[in-house]
Design a protein around this motif. Structure first.
Motif, PDB file in Angstrom:
ATOM      1  N   PRO A 184       0.783  -1.236   0.000  1.00 68.01           N
ATOM      2  CA  PRO A 184       0.000   0.000   0.000  1.00 68.01           C
ATOM      3  C   PRO A 184       0.810   1.279   0.000  1.00 68.01           C
ATOM      4  O   PRO A 184       0.247   2.379   0.006  1.00 68.01           O
ATOM      5  CB  PRO A 184      -0.801  -0.114   1.303  1.00 68.01           C
ATOM      6  CG  PRO A 184       0.118  -0.864   2.219  1.00 68.01           C
ATOM      7  CD  PRO A 184       0.876  -1.832   1.345  1.00 68.01           C
ATOM      8  N   GLY A 185       2.131   1.170   0.013  1.00 70.91           N
ATOM      9  CA  GLY A 185       2.959   2.369   0.056  1.00 70.91           C
ATOM     10  C   GLY A 185       3.337   2.860  -1.328  1.00 70.91           C
ATOM     11  O   GLY A 185       3.123   2.191  -2.335  1.00 70.91           O
ATOM     12  N   ALA A 186       3.894   4.053  -1.368  1.00 71.97           N
ATOM     13  CA  ALA A 186       4.477   4.633  -2.584  1.00 71.97           C
ATOM     14  C   ALA A 186       5.274   5.847  -2.125  1.00 71.97           C
ATOM     15  O   ALA A 186       4.700   6.845  -1.674  1.00 71.97           O
ATOM     16  CB  ALA A 186       3.415   5.035  -3.594  1.00 71.97           C
ATOM     17  N   GLU A 187       6.595   5.745  -2.221  1.00 67.72           N
ATOM     18  CA  GLU A 187       7.467   6.794  -1.706  1.00 67.72           C
ATOM     19  C   GLU A 187       7.210   8.147  -2.362  1.00 67.72           C
ATOM     20  O   GLU A 187       7.388   9.191  -1.744  1.00 67.72           O
ATOM     21  CB  GLU A 187       8.935   6.399  -1.920  1.00 67.72           C
ATOM     22  CG  GLU A 187       9.415   5.279  -1.012  1.00 67.72           C
ATOM     23  CD  GLU A 187       9.617   5.729   0.418  1.00 67.72           C
ATOM     24  OE1 GLU A 187       9.974   6.907   0.629  1.00 67.72           O
ATOM     25  OE2 GLU A 187       9.397   4.915   1.325  1.00 67.72           O
ATOM     26  N   TYR A 188       6.763   8.145  -3.601  1.00 68.51           N
ATOM     27  CA  TYR A 188       6.652   9.393  -4.360  1.00 68.51           C
ATOM     28  C   TYR A 188       5.655  10.362  -3.744  1.00 68.51           C
ATOM     29  O   TYR A 188       5.884  11.569  -3.725  1.00 68.51           O
ATOM     30  CB  TYR A 188       6.267   9.078  -5.805  1.00 68.51           C
ATOM     31  CG  TYR A 188       6.242  10.295  -6.709  1.00 68.51           C
ATOM     32  CD1 TYR A 188       7.429  10.909  -7.092  1.00 68.51           C
ATOM     33  CD2 TYR A 188       5.045  10.810  -7.177  1.00 68.51           C
ATOM     34  CE1 TYR A 188       7.408  12.025  -7.928  1.00 68.51           C
ATOM     35  CE2 TYR A 188       5.015  11.922  -8.008  1.00 68.51           C
ATOM     36  CZ  TYR A 188       6.200  12.524  -8.380  1.00 68.51           C
ATOM     37  OH  TYR A 188       6.165  13.620  -9.196  1.00 68.51           O
ATOM     38  N   SER A 263       4.892   1.235  -7.245  1.00 67.27           N
ATOM     39  CA  SER A 263       5.928   1.386  -6.227  1.00 67.27           C
ATOM     40  C   SER A 263       7.073   0.427  -6.509  1.00 67.27           C
ATOM     41  O   SER A 263       7.019  -0.394  -7.434  1.00 67.27           O
ATOM     42  CB  SER A 263       5.341   1.079  -4.843  1.00 67.27           C
ATOM     43  OG  SER A 263       4.978  -0.301  -4.757  1.00 67.27           O
ATOM     44  N   GLY A 264       8.099   0.510  -5.673  1.00 67.03           N
ATOM     45  CA  GLY A 264       9.211  -0.400  -5.822  1.00 67.03           C
ATOM     46  C   GLY A 264       8.808  -1.852  -5.659  1.00 67.03           C
ATOM     47  O   GLY A 264       9.258  -2.725  -6.410  1.00 67.03           O
ATOM     48  N   LEU A 265       7.953  -2.138  -4.678  1.00 68.48           N
ATOM     49  CA  LEU A 265       7.531  -3.520  -4.460  1.00 68.48           C
ATOM     50  C   LEU A 265       6.669  -4.033  -5.610  1.00 68.48           C
ATOM     51  O   LEU A 265       6.611  -5.245  -5.838  1.00 68.48           O
ATOM     52  CB  LEU A 265       6.792  -3.652  -3.129  1.00 68.48           C
ATOM     53  CG  LEU A 265       7.673  -3.533  -1.881  1.00 68.48           C
ATOM     54  CD1 LEU A 265       6.842  -3.793  -0.621  1.00 68.48           C
ATOM     55  CD2 LEU A 265       8.874  -4.481  -1.926  1.00 68.48           C
ATOM     56  N   MET A 266       6.006  -3.132  -6.335  1.00 69.51           N
ATOM     57  CA  MET A 266       5.299  -3.564  -7.544  1.00 69.51           C
ATOM     58  C   MET A 266       6.288  -4.187  -8.532  1.00 69.51           C
ATOM     59  O   MET A 266       6.027  -5.258  -9.103  1.00 69.51           O
ATOM     60  CB  MET A 266       4.587  -2.379  -8.201  1.00 69.51           C
ATOM     61  CG  MET A 266       3.900  -2.718  -9.527  1.00 69.51           C
ATOM     62  SD  MET A 266       3.433  -1.260 -10.501  1.00 69.51           S
ATOM     63  CE  MET A 266       5.038  -0.788 -11.199  1.00 69.51           C
ATOM     64  N   HIS A 267       7.415  -3.539  -8.729  1.00 69.91           N
ATOM     65  CA  HIS A 267       8.410  -4.061  -9.661  1.00 69.91           C
ATOM     66  C   HIS A 267       9.058  -5.332  -9.121  1.00 69.91           C
ATOM     67  O   HIS A 267       9.386  -6.242  -9.892  1.00 69.91           O
ATOM     68  CB  HIS A 267       9.456  -2.994  -9.960  1.00 69.91           C
ATOM     69  CG  HIS A 267       8.926  -1.842 -10.758  1.00 69.91           C
ATOM     70  ND1 HIS A 267       8.647  -1.940 -12.105  1.00 69.91           N
ATOM     71  CD2 HIS A 267       8.599  -0.571 -10.401  1.00 69.91           C
ATOM     72  CE1 HIS A 267       8.184  -0.782 -12.548  1.00 69.91           C
ATOM     73  NE2 HIS A 267       8.147   0.058 -11.540  1.00 69.91           N
ATOM     74  N   VAL A 268       9.232  -5.408  -7.799  1.00 68.35           N
ATOM     75  CA  VAL A 268       9.758  -6.635  -7.205  1.00 68.35           C
ATOM     76  C   VAL A 268       8.810  -7.794  -7.486  1.00 68.35           C
ATOM     77  O   VAL A 268       9.229  -8.870  -7.936  1.00 68.35           O
ATOM     78  CB  VAL A 268       9.964  -6.462  -5.686  1.00 68.35           C
ATOM     79  CG1 VAL A 268      10.250  -7.810  -5.034  1.00 68.35           C
ATOM     80  CG2 VAL A 268      11.113  -5.492  -5.407  1.00 68.35           C
ATOM     81  N   ALA A 269       7.511  -7.600  -7.227  1.00 73.37           N
ATOM     82  CA  ALA A 269       6.530  -8.671  -7.441  1.00 73.37           C
ATOM     83  C   ALA A 269       6.487  -9.097  -8.902  1.00 73.37           C
ATOM     84  O   ALA A 269       6.382 -10.284  -9.215  1.00 73.37           O
ATOM     85  CB  ALA A 269       5.156  -8.215  -6.967  1.00 73.37           C
ATOM     86  N   ALA A 270       6.570  -8.123  -9.809  1.00 71.24           N
ATOM     87  CA  ALA A 270       6.570  -8.460 -11.233  1.00 71.24           C
ATOM     88  C   ALA A 270       7.803  -9.281 -11.589  1.00 71.24           C
ATOM     89  O   ALA A 270       7.720 -10.235 -12.379  1.00 71.24           O
ATOM     90  CB  ALA A 270       6.526  -7.187 -12.076  1.00 71.24           C
ATOM     91  N   SER A 271       8.945  -8.954 -11.006  1.00 72.38           N
ATOM     92  CA  SER A 271      10.174  -9.690 -11.310  1.00 72.38           C
ATOM     93  C   SER A 271      10.116 -11.118 -10.789  1.00 72.38           C
ATOM     94  O   SER A 271      10.883 -11.977 -11.228  1.00 72.38           O
ATOM     95  CB  SER A 271      11.390  -8.979 -10.697  1.00 72.38           C
ATOM     96  OG  SER A 271      11.492  -9.218  -9.306  1.00 72.38           O
ATOM     97  N   LEU A 272       9.201 -11.375  -9.854  1.00 70.09           N
ATOM     98  CA  LEU A 272       9.026 -12.716  -9.297  1.00 70.09           C
ATOM     99  C   LEU A 272       7.925 -13.487 -10.005  1.00 70.09           C
ATOM    100  O   LEU A 272       7.578 -14.597  -9.600  1.00 70.09           O
ATOM    101  CB  LEU A 272       8.711 -12.612  -7.797  1.00 70.09           C
ATOM    102  CG  LEU A 272       9.816 -11.988  -6.940  1.00 70.09           C
ATOM    103  CD1 LEU A 272       9.304 -11.671  -5.548  1.00 70.09           C
ATOM    104  CD2 LEU A 272      11.042 -12.896  -6.875  1.00 70.09           C
ATOM    105  N   HIS A 273       7.346 -12.870 -11.054  1.00 66.69           N
ATOM    106  CA  HIS A 273       6.335 -13.533 -11.891  1.00 66.69           C
ATOM    107  C   HIS A 273       5.080 -13.887 -11.085  1.00 66.69           C
ATOM    108  O   HIS A 273       4.512 -14.958 -11.218  1.00 66.69           O
ATOM    109  CB  HIS A 273       6.940 -14.788 -12.536  1.00 66.69           C
ATOM    110  CG  HIS A 273       6.160 -15.292 -13.715  1.00 66.69           C
ATOM    111  ND1 HIS A 273       5.752 -14.487 -14.750  1.00 66.69           N
ATOM    112  CD2 HIS A 273       5.708 -16.547 -14.022  1.00 66.69           C
ATOM    113  CE1 HIS A 273       5.092 -15.224 -15.651  1.00 66.69           C
ATOM    114  NE2 HIS A 273       5.053 -16.465 -15.229  1.00 66.69           N
ATOM    115  N   LYS A 274       4.630 -12.934 -10.256  1.00 63.55           N
ATOM    116  CA  LYS A 274       3.441 -13.168  -9.438  1.00 63.55           C
ATOM    117  C   LYS A 274       2.206 -12.575 -10.114  1.00 63.55           C
ATOM    118  O   LYS A 274       2.276 -11.473 -10.691  1.00 63.55           O
ATOM    119  CB  LYS A 274       3.597 -12.523  -8.054  1.00 63.55           C
ATOM    120  CG  LYS A 274       4.852 -12.908  -7.297  1.00 63.55           C
ATOM    121  CD  LYS A 274       5.037 -14.404  -7.178  1.00 63.55           C
ATOM    122  CE  LYS A 274       3.958 -15.098  -6.376  1.00 63.55           C
ATOM    123  NZ  LYS A 274       4.257 -16.548  -6.212  1.00 63.55           N
TER     124      LYS A 274
END
Length: 356
Positions: A184-188, A263-274
């Motif tokens: 639920p976060g977003a640093e921006y 967010s950053g975790l969005m890109h992390v999750a995508a890189s994990l193919h979720k």
């Protein structure tokens, strides 16, 4: 093939570092014998441990926003004995180019940015009139001038599933049930954050179906995660601010599905193919989309968006307020059932059917 070393000055944002993995893969594929060393701040450097292309890491332990010219130059000088043939400078700031210049790297590749003449001696320019994605801008640095962009290699972080299970056990997370991870976060800023009440309603829906729901993020996300827990009547547990970045990576790898802001975790999750529904408000899914075919972007496509503002300049935040939990749920269900589905939700249309 060369036996040289190259220096990479990496991004300060988690999402950018994940997208930079596409460049790292390209560089390694073109010259497998070349060792790639990475300079980055402590906030993003740990991700290199999950990128096999990186040979060594160098921490840029300078607080965000500080110029610290002397420290940056000293860091670069300490690297001179590595005799770098080339450096790739991903950020566009003047200060980010200083360690690469001080390292004595013969060829220093980057965008001009803040008038970095001399510091960058291999200046790259985006094609006139282009609207490149961030990942494509990174990839251009790994090509020769004028060379066309290849197919983008998707970022692929390696997860440690056993470490994730140990982390889940330590926090009492039940992995025998399906797990929905919320980011639920977003640093921006607030204009990239889907409202807590919407996250809470979605959490309640999945909790009532027998899922475990878990919020992940950094210390700054604890307030919104707490609100989601309260509004969902305890349906959503929170580990925001309680895990390391790599622990969050491993927990996301164990998730059944993910719902995230841009967010950053969005890109992390995508890189994990979720399977993931990525919610976009003020930002543009054409600019920084999750780079995976199991991720779908959900946006209303209002006339006033994308505005790229940190807070809504019109004061209503309709791009996120009007994006209902039901629409996000529908998009998530589509991608869980059909991983290669293309889903776009706007203010006029329902989700498109899965691609064949």
């Amino acid at each position: 093939m060369s036996a040289t070393r190259a220096l990479i000055v990496g991004p300060a944002w988690v999402g950018d570092m994940v997208m930079a993995h596409s460049l790292f893969q390209l560089l390694k594929a073109r010259d497998p014998d070349r060792a790639l060393d990475l300079i980055a701040p402590p906030a993003t450097l740990p991700l290199a441990a999950r990128m096999p292309e990186i040979a060594d890491t160098i921490a840029l332990a300078i607080p965000h926003g500080r110029l610290a010219l002397r420290e940056r130059l000293q860091l670069g000088r300490r690297l001179r004995e590595r005799h770098y043939a080339q450096a790739y400078i991903l950020p566009r700031s003047y200060k980010s180019a200083l360690p690469a210049w001080a390292s004595g790297a013969t060829r220093r590749t980057g965008y001009l940015g803040e008038a970095r003449y001399g510091l960058v001696n291999d200046i790259r320019r985006e094609p006139a009139g282009s609207k490149l994605k961030t990942v494509e801008r990174f990839l251009l640095l790994g090509l020769e001038p004028g060379e066309p962009l290849p197919e983008v290699p998707a970022p692929r972080l390696r997860a440690d599933l056993e470490a994730g299970r140990r982390c889940a056990e330590r926090f009492g997370i039940d992995l025998t049930a399906p797990l929905l991870a919320l980011c639920p976060g977003a640093e921006y800023g607030p204009a990239k954050r889907w409202p807590a009440r919407h996250f809470a309603r979605l959490a309640r829906t999945y909790h009532d179906r027998g899922w475990r729901v878990l919020a992940l993020g950094g210390p700054r996300d604890q307030e919104v995660a707490g609100a989601i827990g309260t509004l969902s009547e305890g349906a959503c547990a929170s580990l925001t601010g309680q895990t390391t970045l790599l622990e969050a990576v491993d927990l996301l790898a164990l998730a059944t599905a993910v719902v995230s802001n841009d967010s950053g975790l969005m890109h992390v999750a995508a890189s994990l193919h979720k399977p993931m529904a990525a919610v976009f408000g003020s930002s543009d899914p054409r600019h920084t989309p999750p780079l995976d075919d199991r991720a779908v972007t959900v946006t209303l496509g209002l006339e006033c968006s994308p505005c790229f503002a940190r807070t809504c300049p019109l004061g209503h935040l309709r791009c996120l307020e009007d994006l209902t939990p039901e629409r996000v749920e529908e998009a998530l269900e589509v991608t869980m059932e059909a991983p290669r589905a293309t889903v776009r939700i706007d203010s006029q249309r329902r989700p498109s059917p899965p691609s064949p």
